[in-house]
Design an enzyme around this catalytic site. Sequence first.
Site, mmCIF file in Angstrom:
data_model
loop_
_atom_site.group_PDB
_atom_site.id
_atom_site.type_symbol
_atom_site.label_atom_id
_atom_site.label_comp_id
_atom_site.label_asym_id
_atom_site.label_seq_id
_atom_site.Cartn_x
_atom_site.Cartn_y
_atom_site.Cartn_z
ATOM 1 C CG LEU A 13 10.904 6.229 -0.472
ATOM 2 C CD1 LEU A 13 10.969 5.277 -1.648
ATOM 3 C CD2 LEU A 13 11.701 7.491 -0.765
ATOM 4 C CB ALA A 17 -4.554 1.329 3.322
ATOM 5 C CE1 TYR A 18 -4.959 -3.846 3.904
ATOM 6 C CE2 TYR A 18 -4.730 -2.631 1.849
ATOM 7 C CZ TYR A 18 -5.499 -3.377 2.725
ATOM 8 O OH TYR A 18 -6.812 -3.633 2.419
ATOM 9 N N GLY A 19 0.855 -0.253 5.092
ATOM 10 C CA GLY A 19 2.226 -0.200 5.581
ATOM 11 C C GLY A 19 3.020 0.929 4.961
ATOM 12 C CG ASP A 128 -7.212 5.141 -5.170
ATOM 13 O OD1 ASP A 128 -7.988 6.116 -5.122
ATOM 14 O OD2 ASP A 128 -6.462 4.833 -4.224
#
Length: 465
Positions: A13, A17-19, A128
């Site tokens: 999907l 930043a982390y996966g 954010d």
Amino acid sequence: MEFVDGWVFGHTLGEGAYGEVKLVINKSTGEAVAMKMVDLVKHPDARQIVRKETAIHRMLSNPNIIQYFGKRSEPNMEYIFLEYASGGELFDRIEPDVGMPVWEAQKYFKQLISAVEYLHSRGVAHRDLKPENLLLDNNDNIKVTDFGLATIYKMQGKERCLDRRCGTLPYVAPEVLKRPYHAEPADVWSCGIILVALLAGELPWDQSSAEYPEYTAWREGKYLQFTPWKKLDNSSLSFIRKILVHLPSSRLTIREIKEHHWFLNNFSEGEGQIGNAAFKFNCTRLDYEASQVKFCLSQPELPREENLNSVNINLETREGISFSQPAHMEDLLISTQVQMLQQTQPSQQNPYQRLVRRMTRFFVTTDCESTVKRLVTCFESESYTYRICDFGIVTVSTVDRRKMPLVFKANIMEMDGKILVDFRLSKGCGLEFKRRFIKIKSKLDDIILKGPSTWPIAIATQTSS
């Protein structure tokens, strides 16, 4: 890794930043969940971030905020289970350098303000907010997501100032760059930038600081020489001028935003448009049988670029994955709650018939190998760096107008004997990604399958809800 038998991975999907975030589907019931995978080997500091993110998620329950189901921890991976927003990303609805009709932008903006008002009522600052973090459900309603930078700024009536400089620079309020700052005005500023993007299809500046002439001109009232302000009607421009105020103490509050005549106005279709900004999107919903599609399940990248003359894509390796029975059924959080939520999905859809709505995709008349070769030719003509993997995925790396990294992927998949090319943003600005997609699509016009009547899909037109 062990999951409940009968659950399979769908397509990816999105990426962060982390996966990755993957769709997980129950073959029997059709239940669908978005699974965020955080790689702790690559990001050993991420476990604390996940702990904070999930703690905040557990506090929240609002129709315009992505619902959290739970998480599962393993030595090398964290899994966060979230509501599946099948409508795709909000940035995908924004026409680059054009925007969208004012009535449609108002609808999304109202939903965004409702979500942010709720967050602040719970003492949570998102920090954010941007179109890439706003998803859409099956009914085209906003779902705020990605609480990785969120924090609690107010508890039991006591508010604290924040001092972490974070967010995405074009959307960040000027006071965040200097610190400390109050949470609520900073989030409101980001909402104002999002509204500009919705209405004009571009961002007003790279950063809200004195070093950037576009922002200095805005502060000095000399902004009409710059886009995007020329594209806005007077009512919208007047409203935005009250939101994007340099001093947070003078900025409209959420209560004042909701009382403003622009927010309360009943815009009709076609009203308040500049130039050729009035248009409608046709969203493609891709329905298909399990035997007709091979999903991409992993995204390995080769250490070097492939030779153009030796492209060899094996689509047959892209099969669904099922997992063995874990010790506890609740490890995958299969519950009545999840089942009830999924009843809103179209009942006629097979569980394999879900592919998130995305306008950055098209069918082609060429076979897989020829399609990859044409894509590579396009990428080389634009001086993009690219990598090809054996599962029909081309990863493209470049920089955007701000010289910031822009990474996207072209995923080639077979559907009912035809080839679908599905582009997805991996890193960077959604509007910049959309600009690049439009240019690539124009270069491939001669091989793009024309006319919805020839597609093995159903066309769903997005309308205001």
